[in-house]
Design an enzyme around this catalytic site. Structure first.
Site, PDB file in Angstrom:
ATOM      1  CB  SER A   1      -0.854  -0.029   1.269  1.00 60.30           C
ATOM      2  OG  SER A   1      -1.413   1.238   1.500  1.00 60.30           O
TER       3      SER A   1
ATOM      4  CE1 TYR B   1      -3.594  -2.352   5.309  1.00 53.68           C
ATOM      5  CE2 TYR B   1      -2.830  -0.209   4.553  1.00 53.68           C
ATOM      6  CZ  TYR B   1      -3.398  -1.434   4.282  1.00 53.68           C
ATOM      7  OH  TYR B   1      -3.764  -1.755   2.994  1.00 53.68           O
TER       8      TYR B   1
ATOM      9  CE  LYS C   1      -1.286  -4.290   3.234  1.00 50.79           C
ATOM     10  NZ  LYS C   1      -1.727  -5.554   2.621  1.00 50.79           N
TER      11      LYS C   1
HETATM   12  N1  LIG Z   1      -8.718  -1.379  -1.290  1.00 49.27           N
HETATM   13  C1  LIG Z   1      -7.719  -0.529  -1.217  1.00 49.27           C
HETATM   14  O1  LIG Z   1      -7.884   0.690  -1.334  1.00 49.27           O
HETATM   15  C2  LIG Z   1      -6.329  -1.038  -1.016  1.00 49.27           C
HETATM   16  C3  LIG Z   1      -5.261  -0.156  -1.209  1.00 49.27           C
HETATM   17  C4  LIG Z   1      -3.965  -0.615  -1.000  1.00 49.27           C
HETATM   18  C5  LIG Z   1      -3.752  -1.925  -0.619  1.00 49.27           C
HETATM   19  N2  LIG Z   1      -4.797  -2.755  -0.429  1.00 49.27           N
HETATM   20  C6  LIG Z   1      -4.539  -4.139  -0.019  1.00 49.27           C
HETATM   21  O2  LIG Z   1      -5.080  -5.003  -1.003  1.00 49.27           O
HETATM   22  C7  LIG Z   1      -5.578  -6.180  -0.392  1.00 49.27           C
HETATM   23  C8  LIG Z   1      -7.020  -6.415  -0.789  1.00 49.27           C
HETATM   24  O3  LIG Z   1      -7.769  -5.275  -0.431  1.00 49.27           O
HETATM   25  P1  LIG Z   1      -9.356  -5.299  -0.397  1.00 49.27           P
HETATM   26  O4  LIG Z   1      -9.782  -3.907  -0.593  1.00 49.27           O
HETATM   27  O5  LIG Z   1      -9.865  -6.389  -1.248  1.00 49.27           O
HETATM   28  O6  LIG Z   1      -9.575  -5.658   1.132  1.00 49.27           O
HETATM   29  P2  LIG Z   1     -10.769  -6.500   1.792  1.00 49.27           P
HETATM   30  O7  LIG Z   1     -10.811  -6.124   3.216  1.00 49.27           O
HETATM   31  O8  LIG Z   1     -12.001  -6.371   0.987  1.00 49.27           O
HETATM   32  O9  LIG Z   1     -10.227  -7.990   1.642  1.00 49.27           O
HETATM   33  C9  LIG Z   1      -9.249  -8.553   2.454  1.00 49.27           C
HETATM   34  C10 LIG Z   1      -9.668  -9.982   2.727  1.00 49.27           C
HETATM   35  O10 LIG Z   1      -8.683 -10.577   3.599  1.00 49.27           O
HETATM   36  C11 LIG Z   1      -9.389 -11.449   4.435  1.00 49.27           C
HETATM   37  N3  LIG Z   1      -8.639 -11.764   5.643  1.00 49.27           N
HETATM   38  C12 LIG Z   1      -8.416 -10.947   6.707  1.00 49.27           C
HETATM   39  N4  LIG Z   1      -7.768 -11.618   7.645  1.00 49.27           N
HETATM   40  C13 LIG Z   1      -7.577 -12.875   7.182  1.00 49.27           C
HETATM   41  C14 LIG Z   1      -6.982 -14.027   7.730  1.00 49.27           C
HETATM   42  N5  LIG Z   1      -6.441 -14.005   8.948  1.00 49.27           N
HETATM   43  N6  LIG Z   1      -6.960 -15.157   6.981  1.00 49.27           N
HETATM   44  C15 LIG Z   1      -7.516 -15.161   5.760  1.00 49.27           C
HETATM   45  N7  LIG Z   1      -8.110 -14.112   5.202  1.00 49.27           N
HETATM   46  C16 LIG Z   1      -8.135 -12.977   5.910  1.00 49.27           C
HETATM   47  C17 LIG Z   1     -10.674 -10.716   4.768  1.00 49.27           C
HETATM   48  O11 LIG Z   1     -11.670 -11.613   5.243  1.00 49.27           O
HETATM   49  C18 LIG Z   1     -11.019 -10.088   3.434  1.00 49.27           C
HETATM   50  O12 LIG Z   1     -11.919 -10.890   2.699  1.00 49.27           O
HETATM   51  C19 LIG Z   1      -5.343  -6.006   1.099  1.00 49.27           C
HETATM   52  O13 LIG Z   1      -4.123  -6.642   1.431  1.00 49.27           O
HETATM   53  C20 LIG Z   1      -5.211  -4.515   1.273  1.00 49.27           C
HETATM   54  O14 LIG Z   1      -4.396  -4.200   2.374  1.00 49.27           O
HETATM   55  C21 LIG Z   1      -6.078  -2.346  -0.641  1.00 49.27           C
HETATM   56  O1  LIG Z   2      -7.773   3.111   4.838  1.00 48.95           O
HETATM   57  C1  LIG Z   2      -7.328   2.073   4.372  1.00 48.95           C
HETATM   58  O2  LIG Z   2      -7.365   0.987   4.947  1.00 48.95           O
HETATM   59  C2  LIG Z   2      -6.708   2.133   3.015  1.00 48.95           C
HETATM   60  O3  LIG Z   2      -6.152   3.412   2.915  1.00 48.95           O
HETATM   61  C3  LIG Z   2      -5.543   3.673   1.715  1.00 48.95           C
HETATM   62  O4  LIG Z   2      -5.049   4.967   1.697  1.00 48.95           O
HETATM   63  C4  LIG Z   2      -4.435   2.712   1.531  1.00 48.95           C
HETATM   64  O5  LIG Z   2      -3.871   2.917   0.254  1.00 48.95           O
HETATM   65  C5  LIG Z   2      -4.963   1.307   1.632  1.00 48.95           C
HETATM   66  O6  LIG Z   2      -3.911   0.389   1.599  1.00 48.95           O
HETATM   67  C6  LIG Z   2      -5.701   1.083   2.870  1.00 48.95           C
HETATM   68  O7  LIG Z   2      -6.315  -0.185   2.860  1.00 48.95           O
END
Ligand SMILES: NC(=O)c1ccc[n+]([C@@H]2O[C@H](COP(=O)([O-])OP(=O)(O)OC[C@H]3O[C@@H](n4cnc5c(N)ncnc54)[C@H](O)[C@@H]3O)[C@@H](O)[C@H]2O)c1
Ligand SMILES: O=C(O)[C@H]1O[C@@H](O)[C@H](O)[C@@H](O)[C@@H]1O
Length: 328
Positions: free
Chosen positions: A125, A149, A153
């Site tokens: 992230s 967080y 990461k």
């Molecule tokens: N959505 C964003 O803006 C964003 C930005 C940067 C990075 N990310 C990263 O991308 C990834 C996916 O993001 P997302 O938006 O789909 O998040 P999300 O929260 O929708 O999905 C994450 C999934 O991980 C699962 N999870 C949590 N703990 C777990 C465990 N102990 N064992 C197995 N599964 C587990 C949750 O149940 C969930 O379904 C994450 O790693 C997040 O940190 C997301």
């Molecule tokens: O608020 C959050 O969790 C999110 O914030 C965004 O700015 C980050 O890019 C993302 O990785 C995080 O999951």
């Protein structure tokens, strides 16, 4: 080939699964098998032409990764995490899932041995960066996260780099921009409002804007995020050299520009559903977040976004999530 997705029930995981099942291929290789894992058991996709196994388990339990890795998946997408708000509020839980879980996973890979060296794509992230930073963060900027967080990461990026350097896996960490418009219900991300102020008004609901309109941030659509993952799963990683982590391309806009785009795409009535209710906690968290990037390294390595303007991001949401219609 066999693909394993950890965190497959999440927002990005579901969209990645959908695309892989639709295309039946990753790069130029046919997908022979997919394993979908999440702590919330993923739904078995209806009508999949490829065998799909779903597993509900907590990947941060010691030993949970071992049976997943014993099947020697060729490509592993590691998306499992708890997000910023929750990792900040629940310190132990954040380190257990976001750090220990990743360590168990890469050690399970290492333990297989015998030349097994899967591609591991990790979703990092832009939260690895903390203020003060330049207006545009370049590819050479250092990590000093200001949240647990972001710290988790950042540590995972280093671990994946080192295990790759040691020849134990073939890893890449991609720093996703904030994904907008996030479909579905709001999650515990402090960044949720960037999506809420678009999604809820389009659905005919009120949305709360907790920060001022001059807040600038870095975004990409869910479609772009899936594109980044697919590219990271197929590209030649030798081109990256030993630095296997990088920031993804995106779009820098202010909240005011987001709202102006919503008005252009959907009209004044929709925009009137945004209510301004300042929230000091969110204002505080957001003030330490990156605003803009120069993502030249990713662009040179072939990562591209699906959108050119924030209007496109809104249109992608209306098309992909609302069947082309919204509450005018
Ligand atoms: N959505 C964003 O803006 C964003 C930005 C940067 C990075 N990310 C990263 O991308 C990834 C996916 O993001 P997302 O938006 O789909 O998040 P999300 O929260 O929708 O999905 C994450 C999934 O991980 C699962 N999870 C949590 N703990 C777990 C465990 N102990 N064992 C197995 N599964 C587990 C949750 O149940 C969930 O379904 C994450 O790693 C997040 O940190 C997301
Ligand atoms: O608020 C959050 O969790 C999110 O914030 C965004 O700015 C980050 O890019 C993302 O990785 C995080 O999951």
């Amino acid at each position: 080939m066999h693909i394993l997705i950890l965190g497959a029930a999440g927002m990005v995981g579901r969209k990645l699964t959908e695309r892989l099942l639709r295309e039946g291929r990753l790069g130029n290789r046919d997908i022979g098998m997919m394993t979908l894992q999440d702590v919330v058991e993923p739904q078995k996709p209806a009508g999949a032409k490829i065998p799909v196994k779903v597993i509900g388990s907590d990947f941060a339990d010691a030993g949970a990764a071992v049976p997943l890795i014993a099947e020697r998946p060729d490509v592993i997408f590691h998306l499992a995490a708890i997000v910023s708000g929750e990792a900040e509020a629940e310190f132990d839980k954040g380190y257990r899932i976001n750090l220990d879980g990743t360590r168990y996973l890469i050690d399970a890979i290492r333990a297989v041995g015998g030349g097994y060296k899967p591609r591991l794509v990790f979703t990092s992230s832009i939260a690895v960066f903390g203020a003060p930073f330049p207006e545009k963060i370049g590819d050479e900027f250092f990590h000093t996260p200001l949240t647990s967080y972001g710290t988790q990461k950042s540590i995972c990026e280093l671990l994946i780099n080192d295990y790759t350097r040691k020849g134990l896996l073939d890893g890449i960490s991609i720093r996703l921009p904030t994904i907008c418009v996030r479909p579905g219900k709001p999650n515990k991300a402090a960044s949720g409002f960037f999506s809420n102020i678009i999604r809820e008004p389009l659905a005919g609901e009120e949305a709360i804007l907790p920060v001022s309109e001059d807040v600038r941030h870095w975004h990409a659509s869910p479609k772009s995020a899936v594109g980044f993952l697919v590219h990271a799963g197929t590209m030649d990683l030798d081109a990256m050299g030993p630095r296997r982590n990088l920031s993804m391309p995106g779009m820098s806009v202010t909240v005011g520009e987001q709202i102006a785009a919503l008005e252009r795409v959907a009209g004044k009535n929709v925009v009137a559903r945004i209510k301004r209710v300042p929230d000091p906690t969110i204002i505080g968290i957001v003030s330490g977040w990156p605003r803009d990037f120069v993502a030249d390294r990713a662009l040179k390595l072939g990562f591209t976004t699906a959108e050119k303007t924030f209007d496109d991001i809104i249109r992608i949401h209306i098309e992909d999530e609302l069947g082309g219609k919204f509450a005018a």
